[in-house]
Every structure is written in C-alpha cells, then in structure tokens.
Design an enzyme around this catalytic site. Sequence first.
Site, mmCIF file in Angstrom:
data_model
loop_
_atom_site.group_PDB
_atom_site.id
_atom_site.type_symbol
_atom_site.label_atom_id
_atom_site.label_comp_id
_atom_site.label_asym_id
_atom_site.label_seq_id
_atom_site.Cartn_x
_atom_site.Cartn_y
_atom_site.Cartn_z
ATOM 1 N N CYS A 111 -37.733 27.356 10.773
ATOM 2 C CA CYS A 111 -37.527 26.483 9.626
ATOM 3 C C CYS A 111 -38.145 25.142 9.976
ATOM 4 C CB CYS A 111 -36.033 26.331 9.321
ATOM 5 S SG CYS A 111 -35.695 25.177 7.968
ATOM 6 N N GLU A 166 -41.077 27.978 3.632
ATOM 7 C CA GLU A 166 -41.646 28.846 4.667
ATOM 8 C C GLU A 166 -43.044 29.261 4.225
ATOM 9 O OE1 GLU A 166 -42.229 29.504 7.751
ATOM 10 O OE2 GLU A 166 -40.043 29.712 7.996
#
Length: 258
Positions: free
Chosen positions: A2, A111
Amino acid sequence: MCGRYALTATPEDILEFLSVIQIDDFPKRYNIAPTQPILLIIAGEKAAPGSNLPERRAMLARWGFLPGWVKDPKEFPLLINARAETAVGKASFRAAMRHRRVLIPASGFYEWHRPPKDKAKETGEKSQAYWIRPKRGGIVAFAGLMETWSSADGSEMDTAAILTTSANSMMSAIHDRMPVVIDQQDFERWLDCKTQEPRDIEDLLKPAQADFFEAIPVSDLVNKVSNMGPDLQEPVSVAVKPVKPTPPSPGDDQLSLF
C-alpha cells in the site's frame, strides 16, 4: 503493498466510527504519500467516561516506520508497509507488534496493476492505477504499527507503517498484497497491547472478504504527490481489465503424447 491512500471523511465521521474522544479539524486528503503525516488512532492510558475500556486518542505520525535502534534515518530504508505474516519475527517491527499497535483510518487506497515486463514490451500495455474503496462506502481502519524514534540530540519523531497481507480474490487480479483491515468489532482487541499478545490477535491479520472492496480504474494523476484533488478518483476506461492468473493444472508441465 500500500503506497498511497486517501482519507476524505469528516472528523465527525471518524469520531463516530472509531470512538475517539477528540479529533482536530483537518482537510480532505485524496493522495496521502509516504513521509507525510498520517492520522493514527491509539489506545489511551485511562478508561473512557462511563466505560471500563480505554479511551482512544488520535495523533499524527510520519508514514515511514523507524525502529528505535536506528541511528541515522538517512541510511535506513523507508518502511511504509510491514508484512503481517512475518512482522512479529522481524527486528524492525517485533516491539511494535507487542506494544504499539494502532488503527489507521482511510477512505480507501490506490494500487497499480503492472504487467510483466516481457508482456508490456510486446503489447505496449502500461501500468494502470486503481482506486480501491469499500463497496458500502464509509471509513475503513487499516492495521498499523507505530514507533517513536529518538535522535542523538533528544528530539523525537512518531512514525508508522501499514500492515499488509496476501490479496483476496478480487485484489489478486491487480496486486498480490493488500492492507489488513480491522473490523469495527475487533478494534478493542487490536489496540489492547496489555492483554492481547501478537499470538492472540493473529486471526485478525487476514485479507478482507472478496466483496468488501471495489476497484475503480483511475488516471495516472495519482502518481504525482503534488496532485491532491478529488479528480484523482474519477473513473477512466481501460482497454483490458486485469485477469487473475490461472494456476496450471496438474500435469501441465509434462509433455503430452496426444
């Protein structure tokens, strides 16, 4: 992993969702990046009014974990994530897993689906950014770790990392990792570092349900930290959607006579 996320909820929503005793006003943030200050929720030392449970406090920390034993941050890698499967055994995160677990509120995260280099070279396919948000909307709480780093001159800096785990079936088409999400009913267990040892909260370090998040393709504006507006989350069309790799069937690696 992340590497970027967003927090666009109001302070009032965060107060209600995380049962924090107080929180200062702050702007909506659509592109939170490493080394920037991030909001953490920690367990306080005293019980909340009318409850036997510890009160929860909000604080800011640098996104980029620094273990206490680091002498020079410039010579230490930037630890923005910690692998949930191995954190308790790593020298960098061992103490924080036992004593300094935190919640990191978020509205979602970004992402990138990156095609293999050989495929990208052959087809011209480029990386595609996705805005990953809860289908039901609202706030999520990532599992986090914090550490207060002290320099030789006595100054201190609060630092933090987000715990990640293996991707669920939805996320695996985009990336093989995702943040650990702590459910609201488990906040107290996660934050309770006095009675809940790492082995006691191991069951919380799991991927979110496959239908919890939805993935929205967005532009590459999110790649630049200087871009901070809501247009980062505007959907875009993509030529080819990522497809989860299909594992080979038994015997696929053997020659066939037919």
